[in-house]
Structure formats: structure tokens, C-alpha cells
Design a protein around this motif. Structure first.
Motif, short mmCIF file in Angstrom:
data_model
loop_
_atom_site.label_atom_id
_atom_site.label_comp_id
_atom_site.label_asym_id
_atom_site.label_seq_id
_atom_site.Cartn_x
_atom_site.Cartn_y
_atom_site.Cartn_z
N SER A 458 35.71 39.95 38.03
CA SER A 458 36.18 38.57 38.20
C SER A 458 36.52 37.94 36.85
N ASN A 459 37.62 37.23 36.82
CA ASN A 459 38.08 36.61 35.57
C ASN A 459 37.24 35.42 35.14
N ARG A 466 36.70 34.82 44.18
CA ARG A 466 37.86 35.41 43.51
C ARG A 466 38.31 36.70 44.18
N GLN A 497 41.82 39.93 45.55
CA GLN A 497 41.95 39.10 44.36
C GLN A 497 43.36 38.49 44.25
N ASP A 498 44.37 39.30 44.50
CA ASP A 498 45.75 38.81 44.38
C ASP A 498 46.07 37.78 45.47
N ALA A 501 44.39 34.42 44.79
CA ALA A 501 45.08 33.64 43.75
C ALA A 501 46.25 32.86 44.34
N TRP A 546 46.58 36.73 38.35
CA TRP A 546 45.38 37.50 38.01
C TRP A 546 45.52 38.15 36.63
#
Length: 615
Positions: A458-459, A466, A497-498, A501, A546
Motif C-alpha cells: 500500500s502506498n 487501498r 488497487q487500480d 484508485a 497507483w
């Protein structure tokens, strides 16, 4: 196009507020909210900036569907560099504030510099000005909102503010709006406090009138709402039980982290579950849950409104907490409860009220208490240091720690620094259940392999929002995958994740994704913004966002070594449940995840990937 087309830029050092046009080229490439706000932040600050310095910036951003008729179109995000983690911080909130900003005619507000004295920003449609907030400094979120509505003589005013936690430097302080909705994680409220910015009060009367194709938009929004209504999770489960419906479910599959992740099942989970919230109490015969509540434009209504037991030790002499107020969500109930072995539902609600009132993240707070209680039981921390006996299961200690942390007194100052710093200080850094300094949410990464990989990569540090692979691994949405299986999880995590976002950047709630895919979102964005926003295009935007966030973190000094999990999850097997004997297979999943992302072996996007994504 349903962007307002304008942003506010506030220089707190100079005390100036100016309007400027939205960068439409960026809007089309990053959509809005999380994506677009992050693009602005990353373009304007040094990745190595000190998070609490005046050189850091903080942005409130809406999406193109915020303020529209799209279901859940009330979301906004707060974007900055995190003081807790040092990564990019992007924290999302519901309620009504985001829609109000959009209806005042603004897509986002960018704050730079720092004020010498406390201020708040007042926005009334086109009029925006900084005003003195000295009289509000030291006040709670609740009192700040009440004071601004009274002094500005506007009960419909929407307020986004910090409480004492943000002022006192709690590293996981939140930004709270509508009393109990919060941009809760990563310390966005701490940055707000460091700038002497107390609140943003907004009144918007313009509405969102620039939808590209209103007729097509209404049809798409109506069809999408039917999908939500017909779905078992968004149409029945969440409205009836809220996110707390998960407590017993996750416990049964052996994925409920308990007592600082020493265990994976909590023997008293049923006592702090959704079912317990609707069962009359033995003490007064009343139910804990009063009703559910919806955010702006939401047809799901997962929010909880609860009423605490007036005779409970935590509030016996505090009638100000007796009224109906924001109730426990699953993540908070877990962090304040199972993570510490506490099974007193009323104590959990009291700690939750303090988190809302003074503005700090119950996940990081509760998880940090779990580390404190383990250190106490090991004899590393003593009653003399803590001010109270603090074994696992102590409801009294939980409530005392909440008060101490909110006020920044006694050992509360150390709890407010988070588990990574606290456990390192006392010689046991392995007891921090965190990634990149941010504490885990309510799912065990040994038993649910995909979420462990999602935490590690996770960013913004450990996070379930996320890439919520729980949808697939536990609930079977959109397809069922086996939680204990690690094969195929790198691709699953990337896809979640994508897509997330893109959902975040559109300005809608991620809970819609229990029923919607991007195929349901795309027609709404296309009708609002233009035909180029196909399902494939939205997925591409999500992947671009991402990778942009990842590039920022890499430039800030993060490396492959930071895509890790605590030693406990890698070496100490789950003791009970269906995943008994399991540890995280992160080391096997991570290289495959990098491959799926088009990154090199060190976790850096390759030049070919950057070129493909237009970075």
C-alpha cells in the motif's frame, strides 16, 4: 463536464486566498479527488519535505461525481505528506462537506505555508477568506462546528476541522466533518494543526449544474442505484448491520487479529459485534444502536448512530456523552476491542466518541494500545510509567488512554506517536503491527494472504481501503478466491488497487464496489464528463494514479525493503481456525506482484511502464 473548473489556493504564511482555473489536462488524466489532488501535491512539493514543515502542502479535493446525483457522491479526500509514515497521505471522508464544497463552485482547496496564529477558512460560494480562529483553538471538533454555525448564523454550514489531537501533534490525527465522519488515517489532521489551520467552513448554494449530458447521467445514476439496492451487501447487509456485520464473519474464518496479532480469533467477538449492538443491554434494557445514517446522496446508509449506557463507568459522571452520536464501525470496533482483548462494547463506544470528538484515528490508536498492553504484560512498561494497570482486556485502561491521548498528557503523548516509534523506543520494534509506520486494519495477513500483500504494498502504509481483497477472499465479490491460498493473489491485489484508485478519484464511496464494477461507474462518469471515460480508460487512470503515488514514495526514500510485514506475520503461525499453521507467503508473492505491475526487481516502475501510463 461536472468539474467546477476552479480551485482555491490559500497561502497561510501571507494570509492570501486566490482563485485559479483547474488544470483540465490533469483532470482528464487523473479524474479528481485522490488522483487529481495527488497530482497537484506531487507536482508542488519535494518528496523529501519534512511533513510538519511549512513547505509541506495539504489539499482538500472533490471528484467529478461529488455533489451530483450519483449514489454516495459526497466524498472528498485530504492529500498531503504523512507525518506518521513519510509516504504520500490521502485520506477519504464522507458526510456532507465534500458535496458542499463542490456546490460552492470549487473542485479543491490547496493550503501552503503556515499561519503565525490560528485561522479558519470561510467559503460562501464565490467568497472565500481567512478568519481568526484563536477562540476555537483548544476546542473539540464538536464545539468548533457548533461555534462556527452559531457565529456565522448558518445551521446548514458544513465544517471540516481538527480537535485537540491535531493541535497537540498526535501523529495519526484526523480531519473530521459532520461530527463523526473523518479523513481518518495517516495524520492529515496533524499537518493541518502544524499550519495553525483549525477549520474550513463551507456554504454552497450553486449546486452542480455542468453535467455534460444530464439526461444520460440521470439514467446511468438510476440504473446504478438499482444495482446497489438489489445487492445483498449494499441493499441489505450494510444498511441493517453496517460494516460491523464483518466481526463474527472474520472471527469465524480465523482472520480477526487479537491481542496485538498474537491470536487470530477473539473468544468474545460476539460481545462487540453488530448483533450485540442491536441486542437490548442487561443494564438498562436499551439497544446500543439507535439507527443507521447515510452520507450525502447515499442509498446504502451504512453509518451507525448509537447511544451509550448512561450508567457505564466511562460516562457515569459525563452527561455530555449520553446523547445519540456516531457509532462503531467494524475497523474501530476491532482496533479498540479485539486488538486489545477488550470485550466491553460501551467502553469501545466511549473511546470511539473521544476519537471523533478530538479527531484521531481509532485504528492507529487502538492498534498502538495493543502494543502497549503487550509491553505491559512483558514487564517492559509498568503501572508507574502508564499511570494505570494495562493488561490485555482492560476496558478501564482503554478509556483512560483515549482521554490521555486526546489531551496529550502523561503516557498519552507517547501513544500519540504511534506503535512504530513507541515500540522502537522501548526496545521491541517487532511488536509494532504496521507497514511503513501505519498500523494494520482488522484482517490477519497470515490467514488472508491477499490482504497481507495489499498491506505490504500500500502506498500509504498498511491499509484495507487501498485494495480490499477481503471482498473476493471472504465475501466472494466479484469472484471467490481462497483466503489461505497465495497463488494468483499478486494479480488480484493489483486489480483491486487500480480499480479502487478510480473509484476514489471519481468522488464516490468504495463500498459501492461490493455491487458495482467499473462497468457501472463508467456510464456515470461518461455522462458527467465525456465519452472518453470508458471502463478500460478508468482502469488505466487507476493504474496511472497507483504508479504516480509509488514514484513519489520511491523519491521520498522508500525501497523494496519497506514492502514488508512484521516478523510476527512472517514467522509466528496462526494458532487456531481454518488458517491454523499459516504464515504470510509475502516473499513468494512480492516478486510476482512487481512483475504484474511492470516494475523492476527493486519495486520501481520501469521506463516502459511509465511511458505506457503517461508518467
Amino acid at each position: 463536464m461536472s468539474w467546477a473548473g476552479k480551485i482555491l489556493r490559500v497561502n497561510l504564511t501571507a494570509g492570501t486566498v486566490t482563485s485559479e482555473p483547474l488544470n483540465m489536462e490533469w483532470a482528464k488524466a487523473y479524474l479528481g479527488s485522490r488522483g487529481l489532488g495527488s497530482k497537484y501535491l506531487i507536482s508542488e512539493i519535494d518528496p523529501k519535505v519534512e511533513a510538519l514543515s511549512a513547505d509541506n502542502k495539504i489539499i482538500w479535493a472533490t471528484g467529478p461525481l461529488t455533489g451530483t446525483m450519483a449514489s454516495t457522491g459526497g466524498r472528498y479526500t485530504v492529500i498531503t505528506k504523512s507525518p506518521l509514515t513519510g509516504t504520500i497521505a490521502c485520506s477519504n471522508s464522507g458526510g456532507y462537506w465534500g458535496a458542499e464544497l463542490k456546490m460552492a463552485g470549487w473542485d479543491m482547496v490547496i493550503f501552503e505555508g503556515a499561519s503565525a496564529t490560528p485561522v479558519y477558512l470561510y467559503i460562501n460560494d464565490d467568497v472565500a477568506e481567512l478568519r481568526d480562529a484563536s477562540h476555537l483553538w483548544g476546542q473539540s471538533v464538536w464545539k468548533t462546528e457548533e461555534a462556527l454555525k452559531t457565529s456565522l448564523q448558518d445551521p446548514l454550514l458544513r465544517v471540516s476541522s481538527i480537535g485537540k489531537a491535531g493541535e497537540n501533534g498526535v501523529l495519526y490525527a484526523a480531519v473530521v466533518n459532520d461530527l463523526h465522519r473523518a479523513a481518518g488515517r495517516s495524520g492529515v489532521g496533524t499537518v493541518m494543526g502544524s499550519k495553525n489551520l483549525k477549520a474550513i467552513a463551507v456554504r454552497g448554494t450553486k449546486g452542480v449544474g455542468n453535467v455534460q449530458n444530464p439526461k444520460a447521467f440521470m439514467a446511468a445514476a438510476k440504473a446504478a442505484k438499482k444495482v446497489l439496492a438489489d445487492n445483498a451487501v449494499t441493499g441489505q447487509g450494510l444498511p441493517t448491520y453496517g460494516t460491523q456485520v464483518l466481526m463474527n464473519v472474520i472471527n469465524e474464518i480465523g482472520g480477526l487479529p487479537t491481542r496485538n496479532h498474537r491470536d487470530v480469533q477473539f473468544e468474545n467477538a460476539k460481545d462487540i459485534s453488530a448483533e450485540a449492538m442491536v441486542t437490548p443491554r442487561e443494564t438498562d434494557g436499551k439497544k446500543h444502536l439507535v439507527t443507521n445514517q447515510a452520507c450525502f446522496g447515499c442509498t446504502i446508509a451504512c453509518g451507525r448512530i448509537s447511544k451509550i449506557d448512561e450508567g457505564h463507568f466511562s460516562v457515569k459522571n459525563k452527561p455530555e456523552y449520553w446523547g445519540a452520536n456516531g457509532g462503531l464501525e467494524y475497523e474501530a470496533a476491532w482496533a479498540l476491542g479485539a486488538a486489545n482483548g477488550v470485550s466491553d462494547l460501551e467502553a469501545l463506544q466511549y473511546a470511539n466518541l473521544i476519537c471523533n470528538e478530538e479527531g484521531f484515528d481509532p485504528i492507529s490508536f487502538g492498534a498502538t494500545i495493543g502494543a502497549v498492553m503487550e509491553l505491559y504484560e512483558m514487564g517492559v512498561l509498568t503501572k508507574e510509567q502508564l499511570g494505570i494497570e494495562a493488561p490485555f482486556g482492560s476496558a478501564q485502561a482503554l478509556c483512560e488512554f483515549a482521554d490521555m491521548t486526546a489531551k496529550g498528557i502523561g503516557f498519552g503523548k507517547e501513544i500519540g506517536q504511534g506503535s512504530k516509534r513507541l515500540t522502537a523506543k522501548y526496545g521491541h520494534p517487532d511488536l509494532s503491527m504496521s507497514v511503513k509506520g501505519q498500523e494494520f486494519p482488522a484482517y490477519d495477513g497470515r490467514v488472508i494472504q491477499g490482504i497481507g500483500l495489499a498491506y505490504a504494498t500500500s502506498n500509504r502504509g498498511a491499509c484495507h481501503l487501498r485494495g480490499y481483497t477481503i471482498a473476493s477472499e471472504v465475501l466472494g465479490i466479484p469472484v471467490k478466491t481462497e483466503p489461505t491460498e497465495h497463488e494468483g493473489k499478486p494479480e488480484l491485489v493489483k486489480a483491486f488497487q487500480d480499480a479502487t484508485a478510480a473509484f476514489d478519484s471519481a468522488g464516490i464511496c468504495i463500498f459501492t464496489s461490493f455491487a458495482w464494477t467499473l462497468a457501472d461507474v463508467a456510464p456515470q462518469v461518461q455522462a458527467a464528463c465525456g465519452d472518453e471515460f470508458s471502463m478500460e480508460h478508468l482502469a488505466h487512470i487507476g493504474e496511472r494514479i497507483w504508479n504516480m503515488e509509488r514514484e513519489f514514495n520511491n523519491a521520498a526514500g522508500f525501497t523494496k525493503a519497506d514492502d514488508n510485514l512484521p516478523k510476527r506475520l512472517m514467522t509466528e503461525a496462526a494458532k487456531t481456525g481454518p488458517g491454523k499453521g499459516m504464515v504470510s507467503k509475502l516473499n513468494e508473492m512480492l516478486p510476482k506482484y512487481y512483475d504484474a505491475r511492470g516494475w523492476d526487481g527493486e519495486g520501481r516502475p520501469t521506463s516502459a511502464t511509465k511511458e505506457r501510463l503517461g508518467l
